[in-house]
Design an enzyme around this catalytic site. Structure first.
Site, short mmCIF file in Angstrom:
data_model
loop_
_atom_site.label_atom_id
_atom_site.label_comp_id
_atom_site.label_asym_id
_atom_site.label_seq_id
_atom_site.Cartn_x
_atom_site.Cartn_y
_atom_site.Cartn_z
N PHE A 148 32.34 10.84 16.89
CA PHE A 148 32.34 9.41 17.25
C PHE A 148 32.30 9.17 18.75
O PHE A 148 32.47 9.89 19.55
CB PHE A 148 33.56 8.70 16.67
CG PHE A 148 33.61 8.81 15.17
CD1 PHE A 148 32.42 8.86 14.43
CD2 PHE A 148 34.81 8.87 14.48
CE1 PHE A 148 32.44 8.97 13.06
CE2 PHE A 148 34.84 8.98 13.11
CZ PHE A 148 33.66 9.04 12.41
N TRP A 170 31.70 1.12 16.86
CA TRP A 170 32.17 2.12 17.81
C TRP A 170 32.18 3.51 17.14
O TRP A 170 31.90 4.52 17.78
CB TRP A 170 33.59 1.77 18.28
CG TRP A 170 34.22 2.81 19.17
CD1 TRP A 170 34.13 2.88 20.53
CD2 TRP A 170 35.01 3.93 18.77
NE1 TRP A 170 34.83 3.97 21.00
CE2 TRP A 170 35.38 4.64 19.93
CE3 TRP A 170 35.45 4.41 17.54
CZ2 TRP A 170 36.16 5.78 19.90
CZ3 TRP A 170 36.23 5.56 17.51
CH2 TRP A 170 36.58 6.23 18.68
N HIS A 171 32.49 3.53 15.83
CA HIS A 171 32.60 4.81 15.14
C HIS A 171 31.26 5.51 14.98
O HIS A 171 31.21 6.72 14.83
CB HIS A 171 33.25 4.62 13.77
CG HIS A 171 34.72 4.42 13.85
ND1 HIS A 171 35.28 3.20 14.14
CD2 HIS A 171 35.76 5.28 13.72
CE1 HIS A 171 36.60 3.32 14.16
NE2 HIS A 171 36.92 4.58 13.92
N GLY A 172 30.20 4.76 14.96
CA GLY A 172 28.91 5.42 14.83
C GLY A 172 27.79 4.45 14.56
O GLY A 172 28.02 3.33 14.12
#
Lengths: 349, 538
Positions: free
Chosen positions: B538, B392-394
């Protein structure tokens, strides 16, 4: 508001000021760099005669002694060169005056140290805030009286805007003409305020005062840049024209070139030699940039560019970083030695 | 627009004045908030507002179908008008004179036509299905559209690159798939997750959907939390858009404090620590240096500094968001609760980025089965949840690794029966657990901050091989202590007063000094190298 409330709020305000002073002293020491400038007989700023003061920053503590003629020197220097010394008159801003360094550490002192001959006398006419326009006036009105053999002029990146802002000279029909007789920004106010002992005490001792002055000055400079960008986009340092763009005549650069040519003419007329030291703009400890105007009319000038010498000291601290960005003793030493080399190799003395 | 920018300084009072002018009419206030929020987001890049508009229109209609099995003609026409208007304003007009705009314009026109048709005919398509089937179909449309937007803009190139690399390595075949120069829209992960949770909650019967498109659009794009959260839930946040908001004097003081303290964390702590962190990491980020760092001590300090940088940066943003919302009469959830005093990984995730960890728990971990199945399944679910949380963060292998690492330590603690380690220990042992957990967290931050695997290995190698004190280390320790001291003092106050807002219960004199210190620090100690909030990426 009744008196009790007024007293209470005054007390809180005073306490806040004291607390702010304490905060800055312990957590964010601010350089205290009082400027002692006053008006001269010839209409521009000069160093206030006969004063001694200290500049204190987290990185250094130095003292500045100004003699009776407004020159940074420990003694008075007469106009007559009775000892037949070789004389160098220096013109410039706070870099030339030697802010950030004690007298014997300044690059003009280092220049003397590095010269092969001993009978050299320095007449330092540097004044904090001066641009090329004021330097020309100082040379014509004061420097000339010392009958120098060499005139050393410092070029600083802010000279472009300083020359325009002073309004002392303008360009008319491609020629330099005198426009204003005087340029004394805030000098009268400063002189008045410094006559008040309490103000002088605060200005020379309070970090809060120094910090507030810095903030106000930064805002004023930013506002000046913004206003000028809107009104007169050519007042800042000249920009390089893009490849597709036709180069425009940059008035601030043209003014700088004409002022430098005029200084050279005056120096030649008095039978002296002109040397220019280019004070580089610093990005970090390894990145420096020259801002000296590149113009074919200045090609014959003797200019010392310290960048190659600075490159040899990459990573070392040549400019103060937590203070006012002037040269450190090492920076002064390199520049002083560099100028001495230029003078010697060109047989200027 | 950044909170710590000159533009926001102008934007905020203007919007607030307009908002307060209509304090008795929350519907007009919602219009003002919607326009302000779109302006706030569009200041960064107006083109991506179309994506928010798409998410808004699709999820608004999907939720209505889920709940009522129908959408009124009026609601559909409003949705289509909203979509077409957004396409015209943000998609068709070329505000930036973009040379490649033509392709994007065509895509927007096609998307607008297709989505308008879908919205118009959706009730007709679902007319002949049963209630549950209708709801399922509508929910599926919502989830697929959100994941498609997120997947395309955030992960397309990552997956294509990974697929090509795997194909070359495994089979020696170079597939002819091309990557696109896609810009990652700021905050896309936040608002798509918020919108998805809305549809899912309606489907689960936990939330009654909004019947007003404007209320929902304002809810989804609310500017204080649009680009970096907290990821709010419809159940608590949407009703705030459906009633008159009352702002008390205490809310204003509280809001002002949160904004001030958030700014302090961001521009004094985070931005100053970033200077030191970047001097250590940047040469490796850019590939300029590929050898092991000489001094592992300096690397370790840089990792510690990053731990506090990211905390101050992200929690600073959350504070500013909460404070700003408070001044507008809204309450946002608390996103951080002293994360570095966590004693075990589960405790850490109850304190760090709470809105995301609770989202992952409710919409991923529990649907996967949570801890209801066998022990193995519980571990699998935990691991998968954290792995996807990392992703999800990247779109980067280091984020995947970071997620896997978080999953592994959660599973390991459970395997050892230590999932609540340290929580009820005596003070000394609690401190030991806190210190140990902080080391584990920092190892995670090294993986998170590094831009590639080589950097992680080189830095770990340096930490475990060469360790000595030199002037550079001493300077780094000084920097760290200088900027961390106020954080420690404030967190000690939070622990001492047993509240996240100690200034509320402090005496006037103590509160005055807290305000004074914070404001003075912002004015005098702010970093000159200001940067964007880390979580904007993000």
């Amino acid at each position: 508001m009744n008196m009790k409330k007024l007293f209470k709020y005054t007390l809180i305000a005073c306490y806040t000021l004291v607390l702010a002073e304490v905060f800055l002293r312990f957590l964010h020491p601010i350089p205290i760099l009082p400027r002692y400038v006053s008006s001269t007989d010839y209409g521009i700023r000069g160093n206030t005669p006969n004063v001694s003061y200290e500049h204190v920053s987290p990185e250094y503590r130095i003292s500045v002694d100004i003699n009776a003629k407004g020159i940074r020197a420990n003694e008075d220097i007469s106009y007559e060169n009775s000892n037949l010394n070789k004389r160098i008159v220096t013109l410039g801003d706070s870099f030339m005056l030697g802010y950030g360094a004690n007298y014997d550490q300044t690059f003009v002192s280092q220049l003397v140290e590095n010269m092969p001959v001993s009978n050299i006398e320095i007449i330092n006419l540097g004044v904090s805030g001066h641009g090329t326009a004021e330097e020309l006036i100082a040379l014509k009105n004061e420097g000339i009286k010392y009958q120098p053999d060499v005139v050393l002029l410092s070029w600083h990146p802010t000279d472009y805007s300083d020359n325009v802002r002073s309004n002392l000279f303008k360009i008319r029909n491609n020629e330099l003409v005198t426009h204003a007789e005087t340029f004394l920004p805030a000098v009268k106010v400063r002189e008045y305020l410094f006559n008040i002992k309490l103000y002088e005490f605060i200005a020379t001792n309070s970090q809060l005062y120094g910090w507030l002055r810095e903030q106000v000055s930064e805002v004023a400079k930013e506002a000046y840049v913004v206003v000028n960008a809107i009104l007169k986009p050519t007042h800042s340092e000249p920009k390089k024209a893009s490849k597709t763009e036709q180069p425009k005549v940059d008035k601030s650069k043209e003014l700088a070139v004409l002022l430098l040519l005029e200084i050279e003419r005056v120096v030649e007329e008095m039978g002296a030699k002109l040397v220019i030291v280019d004070i580089p703009r610093r990005r970090d400890r390894s990145l420096f940039r020259s801002t000296f105007p590149q113009d074919e009319r200045l090609e014959g000038f003797t200019v010392y560019y310290p960048m190659p010498d600075f490159k040899k000291h990459e990573g070392e601290m040549l400019y103060w970083e937590k203070s006012d960005g002037h040269f450190t003793p090492l920076g002064n030493e390199i520049v002083g030695a560099g100028i001495a080399k230029v003078i010697t190799s060109n047989n200027l003395l | 627009m950044l909170f710590n920018s000159f533009e926001f300084l102008l934007f905020f009072p203007v919007v607030l004045a307009m908002y307060w002018a209509f304090k008795k009419n929350y519907k007009i206030q919602n219009y003002i908030l919607l326009i302000a929020s779109y302006f706030f987001y569009g200041w960064w890049d107006i083109r991506f507002l179309f994506l928010i508009a798409v998410t808004t229109a699709v999820d608004f209609n999907a939720a209505l179908i889920v709940q009522y099995g129908k959408v009124t003609l009026n609601q559909r026409i409003r949705s289509i008008s909203f979509l077409v208007g957004s396409a015209l304003l943000f998609g068709i007009v070329d505000w930036k004179d973009n040379q490649e705009w033509g392709v994007v314009q065509n895509a927007i026109i096609v998307a607008t036509i297709l989505l308008s048709l879908l919205i118009y005919f959706l009730p007709i398509i679902t007319k002949f299905s049963g209630d549950r089937a209708k709801a399922k179909l509508a929910l599926a449309i919502s989830i697929v559209s959100n994941l498609t937007i997120l997947g395309f803009f955030k992960y397309y190139n990552f997956f294509v690159d990974s697929f090509v690399e795997a194909s070359v390595n495994l089979f020696g075949i170079q597939p002819s798939i091309f990557t696109l120069s896609i810009i990652l829209p700021v905050g896309i992960s936040f608002y798509t997750f918020q919108s998805m949770s809305y549809s899912i909650d309606v489907y689960r019967g936990k939330l009654t959907p909004s019947k007003s498109l404007i209320d929902y659009a304002a809810y989804l794009s609310f500017f204080p939390q649009l680009v970096a959260g907290p990821i709010e839930r419809g159940k608590t946040f949407l009703p705030q858009f459906q009633r008159t908001r009352h702002v008390r004097r205490a809310d204003l003081v509280e809001g002002a404090w949160l904004i001030t303290f958030g700014l302090f964390k961001k521009i004094v702590i985070a931005d100053n620590l970033a200077i030191f962190v970047n001097t250590v990491f940047n040469p490796y980020d850019t590939g300029a240096v590929t050898t092991m760092p000489e001094n592992g001590f300096l690397v370790l300090l840089a990792v510690y500094a990053f731990a506090f940088q990211i905390y101050a940066d992200f929690s600073g943003y959350a504070d500013i968001a909460r404070g700003t919302a408070k001044i507008f009469g809204f309450r946002l959830m608390v996103n951080f609760k002293l994360p570095y005093i966590a004693t075990n990984p589960s405790d850490f995730w109850r304190r760090w980025h709470i809105s995301l960890s609770s989202w992952l728990k409710d919409y991923l971990y529990i649907p996967l089965g949570g801890n209801r199945g066998s022990t193995f399944k519980t571990y699998r679910n935990l691991f998968l949840t954290m792995l996807l949380g990392g992703l999800w963060h990247g779109a980067s292998i280091t984020f995947v690794l970071w997620g896997a690492y978080q999953g592994i330590i959660l599973v390991l603690y459970r395997l050892l029966g230590a999932e609540s380690a340290g929580e009820n220990s005596k003070p000394f042992m609690k401190v030991v657990h806190i210190i140990w957990m902080f080391q584990l967290t920092c190892l995670g931050w090294l993986i998170f901050r590094a831009q590639n695997l080589d950097t992680i290995l080189l830095f770990l190698g340096a930490i475990f091989s060469s360790f000595y004190i030199d002037p550079e280390v001493m300077e780094a320790i000084n920097t760290l202590l200088f900027y961390l001291l106020p954080v420690f003092i404030f967190q000690s106050l939070q622990i001492y007063y047993k509240t996240l807002n100690p200034h509320r219960v402090m005496s006037n004199v103590a509160s005055y000094h807290l305000w004074f210190f914070t404001v003075m620090a912002i004015l005098s100690l702010s970093s000159k190298k200001s940067s964007e909030f880390i979580y904007f990426a993000f």
